[in-house]
Design an enzyme around this catalytic site. Structure first.
Site, short mmCIF file in Angstrom:
data_model
loop_
_atom_site.label_atom_id
_atom_site.label_comp_id
_atom_site.label_asym_id
_atom_site.label_seq_id
_atom_site.Cartn_x
_atom_site.Cartn_y
_atom_site.Cartn_z
N GLY A 120 7.21 45.26 50.75
CA GLY A 120 6.99 45.94 52.02
C GLY A 120 6.98 44.99 53.20
O GLY A 120 6.43 45.30 54.25
N SER A 170 9.87 43.69 54.47
CA SER A 170 11.19 43.83 55.10
C SER A 170 12.18 42.74 54.72
O SER A 170 12.86 42.15 55.57
CB SER A 170 11.07 43.91 56.63
OG SER A 170 10.45 45.12 56.98
N ASP A 203 11.50 47.24 61.75
CA ASP A 203 11.72 46.08 60.88
C ASP A 203 12.80 45.16 61.45
O ASP A 203 12.61 43.93 61.54
CB ASP A 203 12.11 46.53 59.48
CG ASP A 203 11.02 47.34 58.79
OD1 ASP A 203 9.89 47.38 59.32
OD2 ASP A 203 11.30 47.93 57.74
N GLU A 250 21.38 50.09 57.89
CA GLU A 250 20.48 50.62 56.87
C GLU A 250 20.48 52.14 56.86
O GLU A 250 20.43 52.77 55.80
CB GLU A 250 19.06 50.08 57.09
CG GLU A 250 18.17 50.31 55.89
CD GLU A 250 17.15 49.23 55.65
OE1 GLU A 250 16.20 49.50 54.94
OE2 GLU A 250 17.30 48.10 56.18
N ASP A 262 7.30 54.53 64.02
CA ASP A 262 8.52 54.07 64.72
C ASP A 262 9.56 55.18 64.83
O ASP A 262 10.08 55.43 65.91
CB ASP A 262 9.09 52.80 64.08
CG ASP A 262 9.39 52.89 62.60
OD1 ASP A 262 8.94 53.86 61.95
OD2 ASP A 262 10.07 52.00 62.07
N TYR A 311 10.05 58.59 51.45
CA TYR A 311 10.10 58.14 52.84
C TYR A 311 10.98 59.08 53.68
O TYR A 311 10.56 59.56 54.74
CB TYR A 311 10.66 56.72 52.88
CG TYR A 311 10.73 56.07 54.24
CD1 TYR A 311 9.76 55.16 54.63
CD2 TYR A 311 11.76 56.35 55.12
CE1 TYR A 311 9.82 54.55 55.87
CE2 TYR A 311 11.83 55.75 56.36
CZ TYR A 311 10.87 54.84 56.72
OH TYR A 311 10.93 54.25 57.96
#
Length: 389
Positions: free
Chosen positions: A127, A129, A175, A163, A37, A225
């Site tokens: 995981g 979301s 997400d 976020e 993404d 990440y």
């Protein structure tokens, strides 16, 4: 979810007799297209039937009061409409406060404070979301309470900005988009480069989407990440010296192979390879789904996990053990990690008749290998963020 009991809880917690409005936003599972993404590629998530619920009322002053039944021991988190700032001590409340912060920064007319009680059945740290679902539950609640008239499409971008810039997690749009735009019995093929999307029916006759929770919690902010994202960005910048592209997702496998040597760091080359090849896998998987070729869809899921394990290196021993145990079982078409990685869930396509055997066998093998006891959930593709009348 017993909404009447939740309304009574709201009145008890906030010492009020006001009747709150009720909102919900789902978690999501990504069937294929992982870590694509933010690389401008395609993803293929569906909203889940697990939701975060938000019961909300407006206030007549500038006070904000937030309460979560999942963190009851932390009590009411209070903030002031005129001073919204990130505070690590606020823990879970930073997600809804981040949404408010973005709305205020964009000068939406929120003149009063509010009370919100949150309650959810999205498994945390799996995981799936849960963070996006609380962001979107907040977004749809404030959108309705203050009559802001923001389209759901835009609410997803507000959740992502919260976020990214408030919480500090450099996630892509998937997400929040899946939570905002979900549709029952459908997955969403989303081009994260253009935000063009289309719904694809999930016609899985006799096949079950099974979520296998490793129960190894992940904290993406403290994981690698953000490091993976910066590695891909650097690889892209080197390719851009030779190619007129804006994102790795624009590349075919052939073009990548032709130009990959311009990425000087071999680790960054592996990261970019995953982004390019995973994007192509996602597109091919949707085509196979539309052709009712679920066997091929499952093989692409397996290949996705192997790439995430070997090229992107975001799986870890628990996810690898879970996927390997799943691959061995009768009736399994495919299995892969889903979400950011470093813990969380494996998603598997399993023939309905084999589900019970699958759960028993995988639980035994996985627990023997890792020491963690797994949980299993049958996933249903649910509706997106909404008010519950």
């Amino acid at each position: 979810m017993n909404l009447q009991a939740l309304k009574e809880k709201f009145n008890q917690v906030f010492a009020t007799d006001h009747t709150p409005r009720v909102f919900a936003a789902p978690g999501r599972v990504n069937l294929i297209g992982e870590h694509t993404d933010y690389n401008g590629g395609h993803v293929f998530p569906c909203a889940l039937s697990f939701n975060t619920y938000a019961l909300a009322t407006r206030r007549n002053d500038g006070k904000i009061r937030l309460f979560s039944t999942d963190f009851e021991h932390k009590g009411i988190v209070q903030a002031n409409l005129h001073h919204i700032a990130y505070d690590k001590q606020q823990n879970w409340a930073n997600y809804p406060l981040g949404v408010l912060w973005v709305l205020l920064k964009r000068e939406y007319p929120i003149a009063n404070g509010f009370d919100i009680l949150f309650c959810g059945d999205v498994p945390r740290g799996a995981g799936l979301s849960s963070s996006a679902s609380i962001e979107l539950a907040t977004a749809v609640a404030l959108n309705a309470l203050f009559d802001l008239r923001i389209p759901h499409f835009e609410l997803s971008k507000i959740g992502q900005e919260a976020e990214n810039k408030f919480v500090g997690m450099n996630c892509g749009i998937m997400d929040q988009f899946a939570s905002a735009m979900g549709k029952e019995n459908h997955a969403i093929l989303l081009d994260c480069n253009t935000l063009n999307y289309r719904y694809a029916p999930l016609d899985l006759d006799g096949i079950c989407i099974l979520l296998c929770n490793t129960n190894k919690p992940h904290n993406l902010i403290e994981s690698k990440y953000n490091e993976r994202r910066s590695q891909c960005e650097h690889a892209l910048s080197q390719l851009q010296e030779h190619l007129p592209i804006k994102a790795l997702g624009e590349l075919s496998e052939e073009t990548f192979e032709k130009y990959k040597e311009f990425i000087t760091d071999p680790i960054e080359r592996k990261r970019a390879k995953h982004a390019v090849y995973e994007n192509q896998r996602a597109l091919l998987a949707v085509q196979k789904l539309q052709e009712a070729d679920l066997q091929s869809f499952g093989k692409l899921m397996n290949a996705s996990h192997i790439s995430l394990r070997d090229d992107y290196e975001v799986t870890g021993p628990e996810l690898d053990a879970m996927a390997a145990a799943a691959w061995e079982q009768p009736g399994v078409l495919g299995a892969r990690m889903t979400g950011g990685g470093f813990g969380g869930c494996v998603v598997a396509l399993v023939k309905t008749e084999n589900v019970d055997t699958f759960k028993n066998n995988v639980a035994r093998i996985y627990q023997a290998k890792t020491g963690y006891k797994p949980d299993f959930y049958i996933a249903a593709a649910g509706a997106g963020a909404r008010e519950i009348k």
